[in-house]
Design a protein around this motif. Structure first.
Motif, PDB file in Angstrom:
ATOM      1  N   GLU A  17     -33.338  28.526  36.571  1.00 46.40           N
ATOM      2  CA  GLU A  17     -33.424  29.871  36.875  1.00 46.40           C
ATOM      3  C   GLU A  17     -32.282  30.375  35.744  1.00 46.40           C
ATOM      4  N   LYS A  18     -31.083  29.835  35.534  1.00 44.60           N
ATOM      5  CA  LYS A  18     -30.005  30.247  34.803  1.00 44.60           C
ATOM      6  C   LYS A  18     -30.361  30.109  33.304  1.00 44.60           C
ATOM      7  N   GLU A  19     -31.142  29.018  33.090  1.00 41.18           N
ATOM      8  CA  GLU A  19     -31.834  28.841  31.761  1.00 41.18           C
ATOM      9  C   GLU A  19     -32.661  29.881  31.320  1.00 41.18           C
ATOM     10  N   LYS A  20     -33.412  30.467  32.365  1.00 45.08           N
ATOM     11  CA  LYS A  20     -34.465  31.546  32.085  1.00 45.08           C
ATOM     12  C   LYS A  20     -33.466  32.628  31.749  1.00 45.08           C
ATOM     13  N   GLN A  21     -32.638  33.016  32.593  1.00 40.40           N
ATOM     14  CA  GLN A  21     -31.627  34.007  32.492  1.00 40.40           C
ATOM     15  C   GLN A  21     -31.070  34.074  30.992  1.00 40.40           C
ATOM     16  N   VAL A  22     -30.524  32.993  30.501  1.00 40.89           N
ATOM     17  CA  VAL A  22     -29.970  32.730  29.357  1.00 40.89           C
ATOM     18  C   VAL A  22     -31.081  33.167  28.216  1.00 40.89           C
ATOM     19  N   SER A  23     -32.252  32.663  28.426  1.00 45.11           N
ATOM     20  CA  SER A  23     -33.259  32.733  27.451  1.00 45.11           C
ATOM     21  C   SER A  23     -33.436  34.443  27.274  1.00 45.11           C
ATOM     22  N   SER A  24     -33.612  34.803  28.443  1.00 47.90           N
ATOM     23  CA  SER A  24     -33.654  36.531  28.319  1.00 47.90           C
ATOM     24  C   SER A  24     -32.725  37.156  27.843  1.00 47.90           C
ATOM     25  N   LEU A  25     -31.602  36.894  28.228  1.00 51.51           N
ATOM     26  CA  LEU A  25     -30.525  37.470  27.627  1.00 51.51           C
ATOM     27  C   LEU A  25     -30.156  37.247  26.298  1.00 51.51           C
ATOM     28  N   GLN A  59     -32.671  39.490  24.273  1.00 50.14           N
ATOM     29  CA  GLN A  59     -32.151  41.115  24.503  1.00 50.14           C
ATOM     30  C   GLN A  59     -31.042  41.041  23.581  1.00 50.14           C
ATOM     31  N   LEU A  60     -30.321  40.030  23.416  1.00 53.95           N
ATOM     32  CA  LEU A  60     -29.046  40.049  22.269  1.00 53.95           C
ATOM     33  C   LEU A  60     -29.856  39.904  20.934  1.00 53.95           C
ATOM     34  N   GLU A  61     -30.674  39.278  20.738  1.00 53.13           N
ATOM     35  CA  GLU A  61     -31.372  39.352  19.418  1.00 53.13           C
ATOM     36  C   GLU A  61     -31.976  40.513  19.204  1.00 53.13           C
ATOM     37  N   GLU A  62     -32.702  41.262  20.062  1.00 49.16           N
ATOM     38  CA  GLU A  62     -33.068  42.685  19.824  1.00 49.16           C
ATOM     39  C   GLU A  62     -31.877  43.628  19.718  1.00 49.16           C
ATOM     40  N   LEU A  63     -30.844  43.566  20.396  1.00 51.98           N
ATOM     41  CA  LEU A  63     -29.669  44.365  20.268  1.00 51.98           C
ATOM     42  C   LEU A  63     -29.194  44.324  18.763  1.00 51.98           C
ATOM     43  N   CYS A  64     -28.796  43.064  18.409  1.00 50.28           N
ATOM     44  CA  CYS A  64     -28.406  42.880  17.096  1.00 50.28           C
ATOM     45  C   CYS A  64     -29.469  43.211  16.059  1.00 50.28           C
ATOM     46  N   GLU A  65     -30.798  43.357  16.277  1.00 51.01           N
ATOM     47  CA  GLU A  65     -31.722  43.991  15.183  1.00 51.01           C
ATOM     48  C   GLU A  65     -31.621  45.563  15.184  1.00 51.01           C
ATOM     49  N   VAL A  66     -31.440  45.938  16.443  1.00 52.46           N
ATOM     50  CA  VAL A  66     -31.000  47.401  16.606  1.00 52.46           C
ATOM     51  C   VAL A  66     -29.886  47.728  15.681  1.00 52.46           C
ATOM     52  N   ALA A  67     -29.048  46.958  15.997  1.00 55.91           N
ATOM     53  CA  ALA A  67     -27.342  47.409  15.390  1.00 55.91           C
ATOM     54  C   ALA A  67     -27.522  47.056  13.986  1.00 55.91           C
TER      55      ALA A  67
END
Length: 149
Positions: free
Chosen positions: A89-97, A100-108
């Motif tokens: 479950e933690k691995e899924k959360q890390v993957s999801s985060l 999201q971080l990659e998307e935020l980096c792209e937006v940045a």
């Protein structure tokens, strides 16, 4: 004489009985000496046996201490097992985060690119205003010169 023979017979009988009793006593003494020798040997072994007993007692105490730790170790194992079960479950959360971080980096990056473009545009606009101002001043000067002439 009969009396002497009878007494001699009784004395002979008593002597045989005494001899037999002496033989029995000798056997008992020999057995007692053997038992005494065995007891002596056991007494000589006693200090070594006491040391062995002391060592075994120390081992038992150490094992008891270890056994006393078993419930705490079982609790730790249960906690670690629970944590291990949570890993997927933690691995899924890390993957999801991470996504999201990659998307935020792209937006940045996009925002940074826009800011750079805005800075360039603003600089160009400022240059454009100066050019207009210079044209206006040149136009005014031209007007003044034409009046002077």
């Amino acid at each position: 004489e009969e009396l002497a023979v009878a007494q001699l017979a009784r004395l002979t009988e008593a002597l045989h009985t005494a001899d037999h009793n002496c033989t029995l006593l000798k056997r008992r003494i020999e057995e007692s000496e053997e038992q005494f020798a065995e007891a002596q040997a056991l007494l000589e072994e006693l200090p070594a046996k006491e040391q062995q007993l002391s060592a075994l007692s120390a081992q038992v105490e150490a094992m008891t201490v270890e056994l006393d730790r078993v419930p705490a170790l079982e609790q730790q194992v249960a906690e670690l097992t629970t944590r291990l079960e949570e890993i997927p479950e933690k691995e899924k959360q890390v993957s999801s985060l991470t996504a999201q971080l990659e998307e935020l980096c792209e937006v940045a990056h996009q925002l940074q690119d826009r800011a750079t473009l805005q800075d360039e545009l603003l600089a160009k606009l400022r240059q454009g205003f100066r050019v207009r101002e210079l044209r206006e001043v040149a136009h005014k000067l031209t007007g003044l010169l034409s009046e002077v002439v």
